[in-house]
Design a protein around this motif. Structure first.
Motif, PDB file in Angstrom:
ATOM      1  N   ARG A 210       8.674   9.218   1.071  1.00  0.00           N
ATOM      2  CA  ARG A 210       9.105   8.080   0.891  1.00  0.00           C
ATOM      3  C   ARG A 210       9.143   7.086   2.393  1.00  0.00           C
ATOM      4  O   ARG A 210       8.333   5.933   2.359  1.00  0.00           O
ATOM      5  CB  ARG A 210      10.474   7.411   0.380  1.00  0.00           C
ATOM      6  N   SER A 211       9.460   7.372   3.318  1.00  0.00           N
ATOM      7  CA  SER A 211       9.841   6.522   4.498  1.00  0.00           C
ATOM      8  C   SER A 211       8.380   6.009   5.187  1.00  0.00           C
ATOM      9  O   SER A 211       8.149   5.100   5.671  1.00  0.00           O
ATOM     10  CB  SER A 211      10.448   7.230   5.599  1.00  0.00           C
ATOM     11  N   VAL A 212       7.390   6.756   5.078  1.00  0.00           N
ATOM     12  CA  VAL A 212       5.838   6.454   5.702  1.00  0.00           C
ATOM     13  C   VAL A 212       5.415   5.455   4.699  1.00  0.00           C
ATOM     14  O   VAL A 212       4.813   4.500   5.218  1.00  0.00           O
ATOM     15  CB  VAL A 212       4.863   7.714   5.734  1.00  0.00           C
ATOM     16  N   GLY A 217       4.224  -0.415   4.052  1.00  0.00           N
ATOM     17  CA  GLY A 217       4.366  -1.704   3.315  1.00  0.00           C
ATOM     18  C   GLY A 217       4.925  -2.915   4.335  1.00  0.00           C
ATOM     19  O   GLY A 217       4.382  -3.987   4.386  1.00  0.00           O
ATOM     20  N   LYS A 218       5.947  -2.433   5.226  1.00  0.00           N
ATOM     21  CA  LYS A 218       6.399  -3.646   6.096  1.00  0.00           C
ATOM     22  C   LYS A 218       5.313  -4.183   6.994  1.00  0.00           C
ATOM     23  O   LYS A 218       5.266  -5.302   7.799  1.00  0.00           O
ATOM     24  CB  LYS A 218       7.629  -2.865   6.867  1.00  0.00           C
ATOM     25  N   GLU A 219       4.574  -2.858   7.562  1.00  0.00           N
ATOM     26  CA  GLU A 219       3.489  -3.289   8.273  1.00  0.00           C
ATOM     27  C   GLU A 219       2.486  -4.396   8.032  1.00  0.00           C
ATOM     28  O   GLU A 219       2.028  -5.303   8.686  1.00  0.00           O
ATOM     29  CB  GLU A 219       2.790  -2.057   8.883  1.00  0.00           C
ATOM     30  N   ILE A 220       1.772  -4.211   6.858  1.00  0.00           N
ATOM     31  CA  ILE A 220       0.872  -4.914   6.161  1.00  0.00           C
ATOM     32  C   ILE A 220       1.389  -6.041   5.214  1.00  0.00           C
ATOM     33  O   ILE A 220       0.641  -6.848   4.922  1.00  0.00           O
ATOM     34  CB  ILE A 220      -0.166  -3.896   5.280  1.00  0.00           C
ATOM     35  N   LYS A 221       2.650  -6.596   5.301  1.00  0.00           N
ATOM     36  CA  LYS A 221       3.125  -7.375   4.310  1.00  0.00           C
ATOM     37  C   LYS A 221       2.642  -8.759   4.639  1.00  0.00           C
ATOM     38  O   LYS A 221       2.227  -9.439   3.561  1.00  0.00           O
ATOM     39  CB  LYS A 221       4.619  -7.394   4.347  1.00  0.00           C
ATOM     40  N   VAL A 222       2.435  -9.173   5.936  1.00  0.00           N
ATOM     41  CA  VAL A 222       2.042 -10.489   6.204  1.00  0.00           C
ATOM     42  C   VAL A 222       0.603 -10.658   6.284  1.00  0.00           C
ATOM     43  O   VAL A 222      -0.052 -11.578   5.677  1.00  0.00           O
ATOM     44  CB  VAL A 222       2.473 -10.707   7.668  1.00  0.00           C
ATOM     45  N   ASP A 223      -0.005  -9.626   6.685  1.00  0.00           N
ATOM     46  CA  ASP A 223      -1.605  -9.354   6.796  1.00  0.00           C
ATOM     47  C   ASP A 223      -2.119  -9.448   5.561  1.00  0.00           C
ATOM     48  O   ASP A 223      -3.331 -10.141   5.320  1.00  0.00           O
ATOM     49  CB  ASP A 223      -2.138  -8.476   7.679  1.00  0.00           C
ATOM     50  N   LYS A 226      -1.470  -8.568  -1.118  1.00  0.00           N
ATOM     51  CA  LYS A 226      -2.137  -7.745  -2.295  1.00  0.00           C
ATOM     52  C   LYS A 226      -1.849  -6.197  -2.091  1.00  0.00           C
ATOM     53  O   LYS A 226      -1.510  -5.454  -2.923  1.00  0.00           O
ATOM     54  CB  LYS A 226      -3.558  -8.271  -2.681  1.00  0.00           C
ATOM     55  N   LEU A 227      -2.390  -5.778  -0.819  1.00  0.00           N
ATOM     56  CA  LEU A 227      -2.256  -4.580  -0.454  1.00  0.00           C
ATOM     57  C   LEU A 227      -1.026  -3.933  -0.464  1.00  0.00           C
ATOM     58  O   LEU A 227      -0.515  -2.998  -0.733  1.00  0.00           O
ATOM     59  CB  LEU A 227      -3.316  -3.957   0.858  1.00  0.00           C
ATOM     60  N   ALA A 228      -0.103  -4.724   0.149  1.00  0.00           N
ATOM     61  CA  ALA A 228       1.386  -4.444   0.402  1.00  0.00           C
ATOM     62  C   ALA A 228       1.911  -4.275  -0.945  1.00  0.00           C
ATOM     63  O   ALA A 228       2.905  -3.353  -1.165  1.00  0.00           O
ATOM     64  CB  ALA A 228       1.934  -5.652   1.439  1.00  0.00           C
ATOM     65  N   THR A 229       1.617  -5.167  -2.020  1.00  0.00           N
ATOM     66  CA  THR A 229       2.337  -5.055  -3.312  1.00  0.00           C
ATOM     67  C   THR A 229       1.967  -3.537  -3.676  1.00  0.00           C
ATOM     68  O   THR A 229       2.777  -2.802  -4.293  1.00  0.00           O
ATOM     69  CB  THR A 229       1.744  -5.913  -4.282  1.00  0.00           C
ATOM     70  N   ALA A 230       0.615  -3.086  -3.641  1.00  0.00           N
ATOM     71  CA  ALA A 230       0.406  -1.738  -4.049  1.00  0.00           C
ATOM     72  C   ALA A 230       1.045  -0.620  -3.373  1.00  0.00           C
ATOM     73  O   ALA A 230       1.436   0.372  -4.008  1.00  0.00           O
ATOM     74  CB  ALA A 230      -1.240  -1.310  -4.069  1.00  0.00           C
ATOM     75  N   VAL A 231       1.320  -0.854  -2.097  1.00  0.00           N
ATOM     76  CA  VAL A 231       2.011   0.221  -1.164  1.00  0.00           C
ATOM     77  C   VAL A 231       3.640   0.185  -1.706  1.00  0.00           C
ATOM     78  O   VAL A 231       4.150   1.205  -1.767  1.00  0.00           O
ATOM     79  CB  VAL A 231       1.770  -0.089   0.165  1.00  0.00           C
ATOM     80  N   ARG A 286      -4.505  -0.047  10.440  1.00  0.00           N
ATOM     81  CA  ARG A 286      -5.511   0.686   9.852  1.00  0.00           C
ATOM     82  C   ARG A 286      -5.530   2.064   9.563  1.00  0.00           C
ATOM     83  O   ARG A 286      -5.910   2.742   8.607  1.00  0.00           O
ATOM     84  CB  ARG A 286      -6.913   0.202  10.521  1.00  0.00           C
ATOM     85  N   GLU A 287      -5.402   2.976  11.044  1.00  0.00           N
ATOM     86  CA  GLU A 287      -5.161   4.385  10.818  1.00  0.00           C
ATOM     87  C   GLU A 287      -3.880   4.922   9.793  1.00  0.00           C
ATOM     88  O   GLU A 287      -4.315   5.873   9.265  1.00  0.00           O
ATOM     89  CB  GLU A 287      -4.798   4.928  12.218  1.00  0.00           C
ATOM     90  N   SER A 288      -2.781   4.016   9.852  1.00  0.00           N
ATOM     91  CA  SER A 288      -1.704   4.393   8.943  1.00  0.00           C
ATOM     92  C   SER A 288      -2.088   4.436   7.702  1.00  0.00           C
ATOM     93  O   SER A 288      -1.880   5.201   6.712  1.00  0.00           O
ATOM     94  CB  SER A 288      -0.611   3.525   9.189  1.00  0.00           C
ATOM     95  N   LEU A 289      -2.953   3.288   7.203  1.00  0.00           N
ATOM     96  CA  LEU A 289      -3.388   2.993   5.907  1.00  0.00           C
ATOM     97  C   LEU A 289      -4.314   4.215   5.751  1.00  0.00           C
ATOM     98  O   LEU A 289      -4.234   4.777   4.207  1.00  0.00           O
ATOM     99  CB  LEU A 289      -4.194   1.874   5.716  1.00  0.00           C
ATOM    100  N   ILE A 290      -5.212   4.361   6.277  1.00  0.00           N
ATOM    101  CA  ILE A 290      -6.384   5.739   6.117  1.00  0.00           C
ATOM    102  C   ILE A 290      -5.393   6.862   5.732  1.00  0.00           C
ATOM    103  O   ILE A 290      -5.775   7.653   4.957  1.00  0.00           O
ATOM    104  CB  ILE A 290      -7.070   5.999   7.337  1.00  0.00           C
ATOM    105  N   ASP A 291      -4.527   7.175   6.522  1.00  0.00           N
ATOM    106  CA  ASP A 291      -3.812   8.595   6.300  1.00  0.00           C
ATOM    107  C   ASP A 291      -2.964   8.341   4.988  1.00  0.00           C
ATOM    108  O   ASP A 291      -2.926   9.286   4.123  1.00  0.00           O
ATOM    109  CB  ASP A 291      -2.575   8.559   7.183  1.00  0.00           C
ATOM    110  N   ARG A 292      -2.524   7.319   4.546  1.00  0.00           N
ATOM    111  CA  ARG A 292      -1.699   6.944   3.258  1.00  0.00           C
ATOM    112  C   ARG A 292      -2.959   7.291   1.996  1.00  0.00           C
ATOM    113  O   ARG A 292      -2.357   7.830   1.064  1.00  0.00           O
ATOM    114  CB  ARG A 292      -1.012   5.923   3.145  1.00  0.00           C
TER     115      ARG A 292
END
Length: 332
Positions: A210-212, A217-223, A226-231, A286-292
């Motif tokens: 859960r934590s990752v 979600g917090k990292e990409i919320k502003v940028d 739509k992607l943050a919603t999915a996360v 970006r790298e964190s998103l790729i990992d997820r």
């Protein structure tokens, strides 16, 4: 055969392996240390290959040490005139020529233009080398500025044999599709096969934390809302698991049912993430998103195998929570 005589029991094992390959049978062999098991399996496999009974020989191991033993055995056979081109596959993280693995043309000089140079690299390699070890692959990858990992995979298509980890044959997420998607007349020599049981359980299991997801979600919320919603949809689902009655130490719960809602949320996330990732935009997350993304893909892929052999394990440690699709009886 590189010696004037067989050791005690070695010839019997070699004959059994040859007959097994000839008759397309499975052989399980247990023999004492010192009998020369590696030679007793590689030698008849090469004999079967030379007679056209198999297309390619795969020597599968779980340890670097046993890979080295296989390479040394092949050197012994080459000393007697055997012509056998074999590549040793090394994990991407261990063969990458950069300080940090970044498989994209923007961050890696070896990835940029790789396909423009790969044919020349292969031609040069095959013109001069028969032993395609890790060091040899790196030497030619540096010379021609190509990705050493992709380079080694390409050489495997034109090699007589491949020395590699179990994963490349059995893991549903990383196996060599160029060989095993539709199968072939291959000889699989599985060293220390008793280790494959536990390894296979992990290959056919997948886990998320859960934590990752919450952090991403917090990292990409502003940028990217739509992607943050999915996360965040995934993070909230995992947060809801706190209401489950977890017992023991650490607290855990095992259920037979697959978490279908979680799998659907992961699939939605992958669809949104793919549309953004293909744009190649550079961001701190970006790298964190790729990992997820690959974590989600792993869960979705393993969910396709979910049957009576599987359970879903909910586990809590401190304030974090993990969900794992786990198989106790592997589908191998």
């Amino acid at each position: 055969f590189p010696y004037p005589a067989y050791r005690r029991g070695q010839r019997e094992l070699a004959v059994a392996v040859y007959r097994g390959l000839r008759d397309e049978k499975t052989i399980f062999a247990q023999a004492p240390t010192g009998i020369g098991k590696t030679l007793a399996t590689v030698f008849p496999a090469l004999k079967a290959l030379g007679e056209g009974k198999v297309e390619k020989v795969f020597y599968l191991t779980a340890k670097t040490l046993t890979r080295t033993v296989a390479e040394n055995t092949l050197d012994q056979l080459r000393s007697r005139g055997v012509r056998f081109r074999c590549v040793t596959l090394t994990a991407k993280e261990k063969i990458c020529l950069n300080e940090k693995v970044a498989c994209n043309p923007q961050d890696c000089a070896f990835a940029k233009g790789h396909y423009d140079r790969i044919k020349t690299a292969l031609w040069d390699l095959f013109e001069h080398e028969e032993v395609l070890s890790r060091d040899v692959i790196i030497q030619y990858a540096q010379k021609h500025r190509v990705c050493p990992f992709e380079f080694s995979l390409d050489t495997s298509s034109w090699s007589d044999g491949v020395i590699c980890d179990y994963n490349y044959a059995f893991d549903p997420r990383v196996y060599l599709k160029r060989f095993f998607l539709f199968g072939g007349d291959y000889a699989l020599l599985i060293d220390e096969a008793h280790n494959l049981v536990d390894r296979a359980r992990e290959m056919y299991s997948a886990e998320i934390c859960r934590s990752v997801w919450r952090h991403l979600g917090k990292e990409i919320k502003v940028d990217n809302p739509k992607l943050a919603t999915a996360v965040n949809r995934i993070a909230r689902w995992l947060l809801g698991c706190r209401n489950l009655e977890l017992t023991g130490e650490p607290p855990a719960l095992v259920l037979k049912e697959q978490p279908d809602d979680l799998i659907e949320n992961l699939q939605r996330f992958m669809t949104v993430a793919e549309k953004w990732l293909v744009k190649g935009i550079s961001t701190p997350w970006r790298e964190s998103l790729i990992d997820r993304y690959f974590e989600a893909a792993s869960m979705v892929r393993i969910s396709e195998f979910y049957d009576e052999r599987y359970v879903t394990v909910y586990r809590k440690e401190k304030r974090d929570l993990w969900v794992k699709l786990y198989t106790s009886a592997t589908p191998l």
